[in-house]
Structures are given as structure tokens and as C-alpha cells.
Enzyme design. Structure first.
Site, short mmCIF file in Angstrom:
data_model
loop_
_atom_site.label_atom_id
_atom_site.label_comp_id
_atom_site.label_asym_id
_atom_site.label_seq_id
_atom_site.Cartn_x
_atom_site.Cartn_y
_atom_site.Cartn_z
N ARG A 27 -21.10 -4.13 -15.01
CA ARG A 27 -21.34 -3.93 -13.58
C ARG A 27 -21.73 -2.49 -13.26
O ARG A 27 -22.58 -2.23 -12.41
CB ARG A 27 -20.09 -4.35 -12.79
N ILE A 28 -21.11 -1.53 -13.96
CA ILE A 28 -21.44 -0.12 -13.69
C ILE A 28 -22.83 0.21 -14.25
O ILE A 28 -23.65 0.85 -13.58
CB ILE A 28 -20.35 0.81 -14.25
N THR A 77 -24.08 -8.64 -24.98
CA THR A 77 -24.86 -9.84 -24.69
C THR A 77 -25.97 -9.50 -23.71
O THR A 77 -25.80 -8.63 -22.85
CB THR A 77 -23.98 -10.95 -24.06
N ARG A 115 -15.92 6.58 -21.65
CA ARG A 115 -14.63 6.99 -22.20
C ARG A 115 -14.84 7.96 -23.34
O ARG A 115 -15.82 7.82 -24.09
CB ARG A 115 -13.86 5.78 -22.77
N GLU A 118 -8.96 14.06 -24.06
CA GLU A 118 -8.87 14.75 -22.78
C GLU A 118 -7.44 14.67 -22.24
O GLU A 118 -6.73 13.70 -22.53
CB GLU A 118 -9.86 14.13 -21.77
N HIS A 142 -13.36 14.06 -15.71
CA HIS A 142 -13.10 12.62 -15.53
C HIS A 142 -12.97 12.26 -14.04
O HIS A 142 -11.92 11.80 -13.59
CB HIS A 142 -11.82 12.20 -16.29
#
Ligand code: GLV
Length: 328
Positions: A157-158, A179, A240, A269, A287
Site C-alpha cells: 500500500r505504501i 507478487t 526498515r 537504530e 525514523h
């Protein structure tokens, strides 16, 4: 009836604590002290649920410290800080906060992309240091964003929200994902073209990482992958730490094997590799990709709603291990 007991592991918006207090006896941590795994294991005892953030590692040991724990509700879309297999095994519900942060995180990926390609922070540091004496034709020449090829690794989604934003920049979008997307979703994502990982690395002018972390993708962008990228390319990581091999990235950036990188996340981090600070071709942020006021509030409210549902007999809306709901 006695109220259920919950632990909120880190500081959070005070009204969210208030909301939880309507249902639960709450042990909050508004002083925001970082709890060690041993302290977490101690504090989790006697609790029915915990409200966590991505900075606490909820290990099998922490979960095992309280056999009557029912729910761990993470204020993040990512949940690699939680041993979900151990939670599932123990019948503990785990939830995250998907969707509410997609657009804000995509905005920030673009902030990093533009800052990195157009050398925004590097040139500002130079200006602040009093080095600007005259206009020059070649001062801080960067890469164009418009008209370039945008690569997206991880087209959830992002990733899709990032790709959609490229329409206004007249970009070609290529992507790689576990996918392939449905054609309608590819069309919405600025007609994104599915390619293999190697082609993605070789063809992108700007590569954005937007995939969730799992041990399977640890260092998925390492020395070999960085060597495949164009030396003129930029890399942005809003996903990440651990997805990129930071040591290899530092070598590539230092050697000019890659033009620049924009990084919001790091291995280990907040204790990132100090060598990053010696490089001028990186934009470094702590972050904060989801950190707009409305979005962080939405994430906190979402985690609280999951915790309230989990402990008041409803199915939490964002359960990650629904198999525990059917366990007797
Ligand atoms: C933040 O990093 C998140 O996973 O929501």
C-alpha cells in the site's frame, strides 16, 4: 467487574492514555524511559495486554513471562519487533496499524527523494557554514527527478502511494514485489511495470525501498545489488533498517558507486553507523516517515482501538494472527 490491566511501553498522546483508562487499569510510561527486555518481561506480568511501539523487542522471553497475556498491539504498520510465531503459539493476539500511515509515509519518501536527488540538506549545511560566496554554474548539481525512472522495491500500500505521486513528475515507474499487482492497481500506480529484481536495480534512476522487514529480506540490498545500480542513481529507504546492508552502502557512497542515499531507517537504530555522518551524499532522518501530527494520532488511536477490542471480547480490526481467534 475488575478492570483488565494494560502496559503502555512508551510515551504516547495523553488523550490516548485517557481513552485506555476508560476501560483498563493502565501502567503508562509517560517519562518515556526505554525499558530493557528484562524490565519488559517484569512489567508484562499481571497484564492482559500491551501497547507497544517499534522500538521495543517483544521476544519469546517477554511473551513467556506472562502466560495470561492476551494481546500485543503495536503502534506501527511494521511488526518485525514482535516474535509473532511465539505469540501465535501462546494464543496471544498481535495487531498493527496499517493504512492510516500510507499517504504520510509516501509523502516522506518523496521528501527524501527530492532532498537526496537535489542535494537539499547538503547545500543547506554548506550555506549555513558561511561558504556561499558567489553563484556558480555547477553549484550542487544534482539529478533530475522529473522524467526519470522510479524504481519501487515492495509494492504494497505504501509503495503504491509512492508510485501514484510520480504522475506529476512524468516518471516511468518500475517495481518488484513478491507478487505482481492486479492490472488495475498497476494502472493506478502510474502504470507501474513489473520487473525482476535485477532489472529494477539496473534500470532505476531513483530507487525507493518500501517493503516490510523479515529475515528473508535481510540485506536484500547489499554490495552485489548496489553494484548493479547506476552510479548516478539514488536510493531511498523508508522501510526498515536491515533491508539495506548499511556497511556496504557506506562503501558504495564513499566510492561514488552510487550518487546519494536518503535514509529514514538504519540497522541498529537509533545507534546508526557513525560513518554515515562523514558522508555528504546522504540525507539522514530519525525514523519519522509517518510522523505527521494527524497520522501519529491516527496510529495511536488505531493501536488503542485494537487493544480495547482485543480485551473486551471483539475481534481487533487489525489482527495479524487471526488463527488465535479460533483457538479454544
Ligand atoms: C513505522 O516504522 C511503522 O512501521 O509504522
Amino acid at each position: 467487574m475488575e478492570k483488565a490491566k494494560v502496559l503502555v511501553t512508551r510515551a504516547v498522546f495523553p488523550d490516548v492514555i485517557g481513552q485506555l483508562e476508560q476501560y483498563f487499569e493502565v501502567e503508562a510510561n509517560q517519562d518515556d524511559r526505554i525499558l530493557s527486555p528484562a524490565e519488559l518481561a517484569e512489567k508484562v506480568q499481571g497484564k492482559d495486554g500491551i501497547f507497544t511501539t517499534p522500538s521495543e523487542r517483544i521476544t519469546a522471553e517477554v511473551l513467556a513471562a506472562n502466560p495470561s497475556l492476551k494481546a500485543v498491539c503495536n503502534m506501527a504498520v511494521g511488526f518485525n519487533n514482535i516474535d509473532i510465531a511465539a505469540a501465535t503459539q501462546a494464543g496471544i493476539m498481535v495487531t498493527n496499524t496499517p493504512d492510516v500511515l500510507n499517504e504520510t509515509t509516501a509523502d516522506f519518501a518523496w521528501a527524501l527523494l527530492l532532498a537526496t536527488a537535489r542535494r537539499v540538506t547538503e547545500s543547506e549545511h554548506w550555506l549555513r557554514a558561511g561558504k556561499w560566496q558567489k553563484w556558480r554554474y555547477d553549484t550542487f548539481l544534482g539529478a533530475d527527478v522529473h522524467g526519470a525512472t522510479l524504481g519501487v522495491l515492495g509494492m504494497g500500500r505504501i509503495g503504491q502511494a509512492i508510485a501514484r505521486r510520480s504522475m506529476g513528475f512524468d516518471m516511468k515507474v518500475i517495481y518488484h514485489n513478491r507478487t505482481r499487482l492486479e492490472p488495475a492497481l498497476e494502472a493506478r500506480a502510474n502504470n507501474a511495470q513489473y520487473v525482476g529484481k535485477e532489472e529494477l536495480l539496473r534500470s532505476a534512476d531513483h530507487l525507493i525501498l518500501a517493503l516490510p522487514y523479515s529475515p528473508q529480506v535481510h540485506h536484500i540490498v547489499g554490495a552485489v545489488e548496489l553494484a548493479m545500480m547506476k552510479p548516478s542513481a539514488t536510493l531511498v529507504n523508508i522501510a526498515r533498517g536491515g533491508i539495506v546492508d548499511d556497511a556496504a552502502l557506506i562503501v558504495a557512497l564513499r566510492a561514488g558507486r552510487l550518487a546519494a542515499a536518503g535514509l529514514d531507517v538504519f540497522e541498529n537504530e537509533p545507534a546508526f553507523d557513525p560513518a554515515f555522518l562523514t558522508l555528504s551524499n546522504v540525507v539522514l532522518t530519525p525514523h519519522i516517515a509517518s510522523a505527521s501530527e494527524p497520522t501519529r494520532r491516527a496510529m495511536a488511536n488505531c493501536a488503542a482501538a485494537n487493544l480495547i477490542a482485543a480485551l473486551t471480547g471483539s475481534n481487533p480490526p487489525n489482527i495479524l494472527n487471526p488463527e488465535v481467534l479460533t483457538k479454544g
